[in-house]
Design an enzyme around this catalytic site. Structure first.
Site, PDB file in Angstrom:
ATOM      1  CD  GLU A  23      -2.663   1.484   0.214  1.00 24.82           C
ATOM      2  OE1 GLU A  23      -3.191   0.441  -0.385  1.00 24.82           O
ATOM      3  OE2 GLU A  23      -2.981   2.683  -0.277  1.00 24.82           O
TER       4      GLU A  23
ATOM      5  CB  THR B 197      -6.378   0.900  -3.568  1.00 28.97           C
ATOM      6  OG1 THR B 197      -5.582   1.346  -2.769  1.00 28.97           O
ATOM      7  CG2 THR B 197      -6.418  -0.667  -3.561  1.00 28.97           C
TER       8      THR B 197
ATOM      9  CG  HIS C 275      -4.238   4.091   3.094  1.00 29.11           C
ATOM     10  ND1 HIS C 275      -4.696   5.446   3.644  1.00 29.11           N
ATOM     11  CD2 HIS C 275      -4.789   3.944   2.118  1.00 29.11           C
ATOM     12  CE1 HIS C 275      -5.637   5.863   2.506  1.00 29.11           C
ATOM     13  NE2 HIS C 275      -5.668   4.698   1.529  1.00 29.11           N
TER      14      HIS C 275
ATOM     15  CG  ASP D  47      -1.672   1.130  -3.988  1.00 31.92           C
ATOM     16  OD1 ASP D  47      -0.680   1.643  -3.256  1.00 31.92           O
ATOM     17  OD2 ASP D  47      -2.693   1.238  -3.346  1.00 31.92           O
ATOM     18  CG  HIS D  48      -1.793   4.791  -4.891  1.00 33.18           C
ATOM     19  ND1 HIS D  48      -1.498   5.450  -3.617  1.00 33.18           N
ATOM     20  CD2 HIS D  48      -2.723   3.884  -4.630  1.00 33.18           C
ATOM     21  CE1 HIS D  48      -2.427   4.976  -2.800  1.00 33.18           C
ATOM     22  NE2 HIS D  48      -3.247   4.083  -3.414  1.00 33.18           N
TER      23      HIS D  48
END
Ligand code: GP9
Ligand code: MN
Length: 438
Positions: free
Chosen positions: A38, A82, A199, A259-260
């Protein structure tokens, strides 16, 4: 049939990249374990804070001879974050220009997704593991359309006073408690583990990151990010220990991806000094470089090494399927195999900016101008030659066409009209995620 499938098929055929014979099928029949890191950005790899390695275990994987480590791999998500990453990783189609494909269309569309393809071609069983509520991003319905046999969401994990952060089960618990479900899956399996602890706002109890000394920038978000990334790293290490002790490691291929971005553009100036960059000269070029995320493919015996070719999340699925010995030609994929000699190295973002191996390009929609940076120096090319400008416009056109084709497929649910040979469309009614293995 009166559909718009022809331009889609044309694009897919032209853009197809044939497998690299050195890698095609090398992981045939292996279990697939995908670890979703994440908000994990590539700059964390090999980074140090106060002389401590932030992510020692992932660093060791990155440098392992048995890991294909992609150094120039970019996330390509939009507002769906996500869920956009999952869309690309599992279907090789992009998320939407606005909103999340998962929540707006994913519950009704027809898919050609990894779980169904692998089940039908090679008899794989599939499962997703995630410590947040199942309805987040509509996963509980979207996964059925993808053909996921099992989905273990928050209710499958212990809920105690300190087992969760805001986003669900802490990563160490997610991995530890998933073992009892994983062990009951029919092999070969295709599985993914969606972590959540790293996160935003990156809050975690002190005793979960004991021994790690955070940076002292004036920005709490930046400081905390390193601590939760460190925790995520240690949770992956523990999971690998389990995979090895259970023997699963020997017949599995493990994919890890970020993911980013985790830190927003507004936090980057506070991050800059930690990357030995000058915050007063922070540019769009620097921001774009930070959109690199890890993509690592690890398997005992794999001929690995650090890979310099450029690519993005859209390319992950064709790459993986070729390693598993699955022909990707029949499917409507926008990406292509990173290991192929014919791989397309131009990477488009959802905001229409793009990178090539040589240039980083910002597109300005208002006056239709391009801002071109040279990757090797990071410098703005103030007066690009006509030739360079034309070349970049051509790339922009091709890649924007790719986004448009993907959007047409998703927005008009085109895959319901196109069933590839040897593929049976998924019927979501066959899936039920209640009371699995309990
Ligand atoms: C929630 C998690 C976070 O379940 O996947 O999603 P994000 O906010 O990163 O899109
Ligand atoms: Mn995310």
């Amino acid at each position: 049939q009166g559909t718009n499938m022809d331009p889609v098929l044309d694009y897919v055929q032209q853009h197809y990249a044939k497998p690299n014979p050195n890698y095609y099928g090398v992981a045939k029949g292996k279990n697939v374990i995908i670890i979703h890191l994440e908000s994990f950005q590539q700059f964390l790899i090999d980074s140090k804070v106060k002389d401590q390695e932030v992510t020692p275990f992932l660093n060791s994987l990155y440098h392992s001879d048995n890991t294909l480590s992609f150094a120039n791999f970019f996330h390509e998500v939009g507002q769906g974050k996500t869920s956009d990453a999952e869309t690309m990783m599992e279907t090789s189609l992009f998320g939407l220009p606005e909103g999340s494909f998962f929540t707006s269309l994913g519950s009704n569309n027809t898919f050609q997704a990894a779980p169904a393809i692998l089940n039908q071609q090679q008899g794989y069983t599939s499962a997703a593991f995630h410590g947040n509520t199942g309805s987040f991003w509509s996963r509980d319905t979207v996964y059925k359309n993808m053909g996921y046999n099992y989905f273990f969401d928050q209710k499958y994990y212990q809920q105690t006073a300190d087992s969760n952060t805001y986003w669900g089960s802490k990563d160490k618990l997610l991995f530890a408690e998933s073992a009892k479900y994983l062990e009951q899956l029919q092999q070969p399996f295709y599985t993914k583990f969606l972590t959540v602890t790293n996160h935003n706002p990156f809050e975690l109890a002190e005793n979960d990151t004991e021994g790690f000394d955070k940076p002292d920038t004036p920005n709490t978000m930046v400081n905390n990010y390193f601590a939760t990334a460190h925790y995520l790293d240690d949770s992956v290490r523990e999971f690998f220990d389990y995979l090895k002790s259970s023997g699963l490691y020997d017949n599995s291929i493990v994919i890890l991806y970020g993911d980013h971005f985790g830190l927003n553009a507004g936090d980057e100036k506070d991050l800059a000094p930690l990357l030995n960059k000058d915050p007063n000269h922070w540019t769009n070029f620097d921001h774009t470089q930070l959109q690199r995320v890890p993509f690592m493919i690890h398997m005992p015996g794999l001929k690995g090494g650090i890979q310099k070719q450029y690519g993005g999340e859209i390319d992950a699925l064709p790459t993986l399927l070729h390693l598993l010995g699955v022909n990707t030609k029949p499917y409507i994929f926008m990406g292509n195999d990173l290991l192929s000699k014919q791989h397309d190295q131009n990477v488009i973002f959802r905001n229409h900016n793009f990178v090539t191996p040589q240039y980083t390009v910002m597109t300005n929609n208002n006056n239709n101008s391009l801002t071109i940076y040279q990757n090797s120096t990071g410098h703005l090319i103030e007066h690009p030659s006509k030739k360079l400008e034309q070349k970049m416009r051509k790339v922009a056109k091709t890649k924007n066409n790719e986004l448009n084709i993907s959007d047409t497929v998703n927005k008009t649910n085109l895959l319901r009209f196109y069933t590839p040979p040897n593929f049976t469309p998924v019927d979501p009614k066959h899936y039920n995620y209640q009371n699995q293995f309990q």
